[in-house]
Scaffold this motif. Structure first.
Motif, PDB file in Angstrom:
ATOM      1  N   TRP A   1       0.832  -1.199   0.000  1.00  0.00           N
ATOM      2  CA  TRP A   1       0.000   0.000   0.000  1.00  0.00           C
ATOM      3  C   TRP A   1       0.875   1.261   0.000  1.00  0.00           C
ATOM      4  CZ3 TRP A   1       0.080   4.229   3.094  1.00  0.00           C
ATOM      5  CH2 TRP A   1      -0.950   5.157   2.901  1.00  0.00           C
TER       6      TRP A   1
ATOM      7  N   ASP B   1      -8.788   3.986  -5.451  1.00  0.00           N
ATOM      8  CA  ASP B   1      -9.916   3.417  -4.726  1.00  0.00           C
ATOM      9  C   ASP B   1     -10.339   2.085  -5.353  1.00  0.00           C
ATOM     10  OD1 ASP B   1     -11.869   3.847  -2.559  1.00  0.00           O
ATOM     11  OD2 ASP B   1     -13.298   3.729  -4.212  1.00  0.00           O
TER      12      ASP B   1
ATOM     13  N   MET C   1      -8.173  -0.588  -3.992  1.00  0.00           N
ATOM     14  CA  MET C   1      -8.482  -0.838  -2.568  1.00  0.00           C
ATOM     15  C   MET C   1      -9.769  -1.654  -2.433  1.00  0.00           C
ATOM     16  SD  MET C   1      -6.163   0.202  -0.509  1.00  0.00           S
ATOM     17  CE  MET C   1      -6.654   0.676   1.134  1.00  0.00           C
ATOM     18  N   ARG C   2     -10.741  -1.349  -3.266  1.00  0.00           N
ATOM     19  CA  ARG C   2     -12.008  -2.092  -3.197  1.00  0.00           C
ATOM     20  C   ARG C   2     -11.792  -3.568  -3.537  1.00  0.00           C
ATOM     21  NH1 ARG C   2     -16.913   0.668  -2.899  1.00  0.00           N
ATOM     22  NH2 ARG C   2     -16.599   2.909  -2.836  1.00  0.00           N
TER      23      ARG C   2
ATOM     24  N   CYS D   1      -9.043  -5.264  -3.120  1.00  0.00           N
ATOM     25  CA  CYS D   1      -8.351  -5.876  -1.971  1.00  0.00           C
ATOM     26  C   CYS D   1      -9.362  -6.210  -0.884  1.00  0.00           C
ATOM     27  CB  CYS D   1      -7.316  -4.910  -1.374  1.00  0.00           C
ATOM     28  SG  CYS D   1      -5.881  -4.622  -2.413  1.00  0.00           S
TER      29      CYS D   1
ATOM     30  N   PHE E   1      -1.643  -6.222   4.247  1.00  0.00           N
ATOM     31  CA  PHE E   1      -1.262  -4.866   3.831  1.00  0.00           C
ATOM     32  C   PHE E   1       0.104  -4.504   4.339  1.00  0.00           C
ATOM     33  CE2 PHE E   1      -4.558  -2.667   1.518  1.00  0.00           C
ATOM     34  CZ  PHE E   1      -5.481  -3.689   1.459  1.00  0.00           C
TER      35      PHE E   1
ATOM     36  N   TYR F   1     -17.235  -1.144   3.762  1.00  0.00           N
ATOM     37  CA  TYR F   1     -16.013  -0.741   3.050  1.00  0.00           C
ATOM     38  C   TYR F   1     -15.512   0.615   3.558  1.00  0.00           C
ATOM     39  CZ  TYR F   1     -12.912   0.983  -0.570  1.00  0.00           C
ATOM     40  OH  TYR F   1     -11.833   1.521  -1.223  1.00  0.00           O
TER      41      TYR F   1
ATOM     42  N   ARG G   1     -11.995   1.495   5.206  1.00  0.00           N
ATOM     43  CA  ARG G   1     -11.092   2.515   4.622  1.00  0.00           C
ATOM     44  C   ARG G   1     -10.617   3.492   5.689  1.00  0.00           C
ATOM     45  NH1 ARG G   1      -9.710   3.811  -0.776  1.00  0.00           N
ATOM     46  NH2 ARG G   1      -8.158   5.027   0.319  1.00  0.00           N
TER      47      ARG G   1
ATOM     48  N   MET H   1      -8.111   1.876   7.826  1.00  0.00           N
ATOM     49  CA  MET H   1      -6.831   1.758   7.138  1.00  0.00           C
ATOM     50  C   MET H   1      -6.101   3.099   7.060  1.00  0.00           C
ATOM     51  SD  MET H   1      -6.226  -1.333   6.551  1.00  0.00           S
ATOM     52  CE  MET H   1      -4.796  -1.192   5.486  1.00  0.00           C
TER      53      MET H   1
END
Ligand code: SF4
Lengths: 54, 833
Positions: B418, B424, B427-428, B430, B443, B762, B766, B769
């Motif tokens: 990362w 995005d 990321m989605r 993942c 990650f 999600y 996020r 994260m």
């Protein structure tokens, strides 16, 4: 005496005379596949349980 | 044991509501991928035992041993090269129905390979494993005995053991403080991808380069005599060994090509399959001899090289960066030239992962227990940046993530690099993998780890940015001087012994031996500093012993073992005519894997709090209770569990002790030096060593009894002991300097699948994260399978064969790990965000 060259599974190598491959079909409990290992045409086939007359 | 098939009468939506992702995958993937995925023989040991039907491969070991013996008057490196070439030329190979990518490390799909020349103590273990001898068993056992008798005393480890300090050898072999073997026969080989996997070079190009080097060297040897030319003779041997193996590798690929042609021309009736077989033939005639031109060739080249390297050594890891190196071919074939549809590419990607999943070799019991359910750590690195710092994610990054959800293998897994520029969309993708319960990608914080590579080993920034996971956790560049051709598992420390020995004057009550230095009777300690001083000395002793062993193994490995194939694909070795394992010209990239690390902080904090600060108990009472394994001291034990602060709750009392331990160790990491004169940082993590060592580590002041599972992560709080929520966990972990305190720190977290559902889930993740990134943690990974599913899987394993969980640095099928490991995962705190 039978030799590998008499067997259906034996495939001579076009580019290397005097050599060949024993190619056999195997179906195991999970998958089906073809397997090969090198064999010489004059190899003794008498002890081979997989021999099939050509 | 086969998985229950997907229920046809249940809709995808229903499966989704029940979070039965494995059945969704089965329904969505292509017929080809479904066949290939189910065709795999599981090689990862279930708990500690191999699955029914798995047999050790005796063909390879016999061929290798015969030819090794035949060439007994040759220099070692040529002997190895010729023996390996003999295996490549003669071992049975196979092509599975529906497959498009070939290559396997063994003579049949159900076999596990056996490294005969690594260690006699491993070879002897073959006799103890029921069910793995090929039929007829008696004949196989006789063959094994013959091979073992031949190798006894002349394996790589036998040779190293003869020159090790005897006391070090006994302590190392006790199994109490470390594991692994000091030889590249069982190493984790980094690969010099920048040299051979960029689509610019094939083996014929490398052979031509080597021939030039030999010609130049020979010129020198017939020149003016002098000591300066003598080393060249050894180098010529190494170069010739490389050529011998590289040529054999091309012939090995050509054998697959010939089989595919024979099948297409004589045995196959289906026209479509004939075409596929001819494509396999063309591919294997092309690579690895020449540089790949398309995605299939690129995958095939990679696959063949990885497989062939395993014939040379039992590689326990699979460092890779598949999206980065194969991505340009994917984009060319799928997006530009449109010679491949997305579905066709998905089949190739899925099969590439399946081929890796089926690879497995025979491992001794300690290795199988320490890595339950898998055969090695195939952690593939995706994402990250390019050498110039720009985003390296490409269309293949997301294609890999989507395909992973369809095929659901537990090995390889992905680790995602990362960085702030990740889109995005990526990321989605993942998150979807994590939401589907795969436990991966983990990650990794790219900017932190690039800085870490530079800090510990002095890699220049452009090289540090090429890093891949060399095993589970540790970053390693893939460049000429940055790549580490092997890392030995024997630099793996059972760290809980540091505090255990500090409390018992260096004596190990479990193995009944004086192990560490005598640092004083802890009953007489009057303050925390005395205990910490004893801990420091035990830590230094333990790590130094392991590193001494590993350094010696590394130093002698080119002579005792040697790897001509790995050398032939390593630019530094090709250029200099040295074996790849020779450290000459390598920058160094060593690390100590720290199993059972967090017990130190929690134990030291508990003693400080309850003995020295609160004076609730005396040292004498504590040592007596520990010597009794807390038997008869339950109330006291509960006090040590509940009334002492625990790591992971953002409590400076214990967090400061964790930092002090890490920094004291980091100082020693800079004193100990590797064979390249570089540093030895620690990377705390466990694979499933927390279970393996549970019967080896004695009672500890954190309340643990001999036999209890140890903590699961490298910096994860103890299961159920992180009571202040996820932010407190992140804040504790964020106090660590993830650049300067060590190499990498594994953090496991469990999240609730219900809370993570939908778009809201999600967005929550996020936000979590973002906090993780802002706090500068280098790693995090998630389990997102509910207790309900896991408990159901324990009750009815056949129905839940495909449930995957994150164990430590790897994922495994839940049913393949021991009950103790399963319980340990269920006990982990489910964090509500
Ligand atoms: S080894 Fe047996 S099966 Fe193979 S070619 Fe010879 S006789 Fe036929």
């Amino acid at each position: 005496m039978s030799t590998c060259s008499d067997c259906k599974s034996f495939f001579p190598r076009e580019d290397e005379p005097g050599k060949g491959d024993c190619v056999r079909r195997v179906v195991d409990p999970r998958q089906a596949y073809y397997t090969t290992k090198p064999k010489n045409p004059e190899d003794d086939a008498s002890g081979c349980g997989e021999f099939q007359k050509r | 044991m086969t998985a229950e098939p997907a229920k046809l009468d249940v809709s995808l939506q229903e499966h989704e509501e029940n979070q039965e992702w494995w059945w969704i995958a089965e329904k969505k993937r292509s017929k080809r991928l479904d066949y290939l995925r189910k065709a795999v023989w599981k090689k990862g040991a279930l708990g500690g035992n191999y699955a029914p039907g798995i047999k050790v491969d005796l063909e390879g070991p016999k061929l290798f041993t015969d030819m090794w013996n035949f060439w007994k008057f040759d220099p070692i490196i040529m002997r190895r090269a010729k023996a390996l070439a003999h295996v490549f030329d003669n071992i049975s190979i196979f092509i599975t129905d529906h497959s498009q990518i070939v290559g396997y490390w063994g003579s049949a799909p159900h076999t596990i390979s056996w490294r005969v020349d690594g260690a006699s103590i491993v070879n002897e273990e073959l006799y103890n494993e029921p069910g793995i001898m090929p039929e007829p068993e008696e004949e196989s056992l006789r063959k094994v005995a013959e091979i073992n008798d031949y190798w006894a005393g002349q394996t790589a480890v036998d040779k190293v053991a003869r020159i090790l300090d005897p006391e070090d050898a006994v302590k190392f072999l006790s199994g109490a403080i470390g594991w692994g073997a000091p030889t590249s026969a069982y190493g984790y080989s980094g690969k010099n991808y920048e040299y051979y996997l960029k689509g610019e070079r094939g083996f014929e190009d490398i052979i031509a380069d080597i021939e030039d080097h030999i010609a130049e060297a020979e010129e020198k040897t017939i020149g003016t005599p002098g000591p300066d030319i003598l080393h060249i003779y050894d180098r010529i041997q190494n170069w010739e060994a490389m050529i011998t193996v590289l040529e054999a590798a091309i012939r090995f690929a050509n054998r697959y090509a010939r089989l595919a042609r024979t099948m297409a021309e004589h045995l196959e009736t289906d026209e479509k399959r004939k075409e596929e077989l001819l494509r396999i033939a063309e591919t294997c005639e092309r690579v690895p001899a020449k540089a790949p031109r398309n995605l299939q060739e690129s995958f095939q080249m990679d696959m063949l090289i990885q497989t062939m390297c395993r014939f040379e050594a039992s590689e326990g890891a699979w460092p890779a960066r598949p999206d980065y190196y194969h991505g340009p071919f994917y984009e060319k074939d799928v997006l530009q030239d449109k010679t491949l549809t997305e579905e066709e590419a998905t089949d190739l990607i899925g099969e590439f992962m399946i081929r890796a999943y089926e690879v497995g070799g025979f491992g001794p019991r300690w290795a199988r227990e320490g890595m339950q359910g898998i055969t090695g750590t195939w952690v593939w690195t995706i994402g990250g940046v390019k050498p110039d710092g720009s985003d390296a994610c490409n269309a293949l990054t997301t294609a890999f993530l989507r395909t992973a959800r369809l095929i659901r293998v537990s090995n390889p897994t992905f680790a995602f690099r990362w960085h702030p520029k990740v889109s995005d969309e990526v990321m989605r993708e993942c998150f979807e993998c994590i939401r589907h319960g795969l436990g991966y990608p983990s990650f990794r914080h790219d900017p932190i780890l690039v800085a870490n590579c530079m800090n510990w080993h002095g890699h220049p920034v452009e090289e540090a940015r090429t890093w891949v996971h060399q095993a589970c956790m540790s970053p390693c560049p893939t460049t000429k001087n940055g790549v580490q051709p092997f890392r030995m598992a024997s630099a793996t420390a059972n760290c809980a012994k540091m505090v255990e020995y500090a409390l018992h004057n260096g004596y190990d009550h479990v193995v009944g031996m004086q192990m560490g230095p005598q640092t004083g009777d802890a009953r007489t300690f009057t303050d925390f500093e005395q205990l910490f001083d004893a801990w420091t000395r035990q830590m230094q002793w333990l790590l130094s012993l392991l590193v001494r062993t590993v350094n010696l193994g590394r130093y002698k490995d080119a002579e005792f073992y040697g790897r001509p194939l790995l050398s032939g694909i390593t630019e530094r070795a090709v250029e200099r005519g040295i074996d790849a394992v020779n450290p000459e010209g390598e920058r160094g990239n060593c690390w100590i894997t720290g199993f059972t690390w967090v017990e130190n902080a929690d134990s030291l904090a508990a003693v400080k709090k309850l003995v020295f600060d609160d004076k609730k108990y005396t040292m004498d009472q504590l040592i007596t209770a520990l010597e009794s394994n807390w038997d008869g001291y339950e109330q006291m034990r509960l006090d040590f569990v509940n009334k002492a602060p625990k790591w992971g709750n953002d409590d400076d009392y214990v967090d400061d002790i964790m930092l002090r331990c890490l920094r004291t160790l980091a100082k020693h990491s800079r004193v100990m030096r590797c064979t390249s004169n570089n540093t030895w940082p620690i990377s705390p993590q466990n694979v499933s060593g927390n279970i393996h060592y549970s019967s080896v580590v004695g009672a500890l002041p954190n309340g643990r009894r001999l036999g209890d599972a140890l903590y699961d992560g490298g910096i994860s709080p103890g299961p159920g002991l992180d009571k202040k929520g996820p932010t407190a966990v992140l804040k504790s972990c964020g106090k660590i300097d993830h650049v300067g305190d060590g190499r990498a720190f594994l953090l496991n977290q469990r999240l609730s699948p219900t809370q993570m559902a939908g778009e809201k889930g999600y967005q929550l993740w996020r936000a979590y994260m973002r906090t993780w990134a802002d706090l500068g943690l280098d790693h995090i990974q998630f389990n997102m399978v509910s207790d309900k599913t896991l408990r159901a899987a324990q009750k009815d394993p056949e129905k839940y064969q495909e449930v995957i969980v994150r164990v430590a640095g790897y994922s495994a099928h839940f049913v393949d790990i021991s009950r103790k490991t399963q319980d340990n995962i269920i006990q982990r705190t489910v964090q509500g965000i």
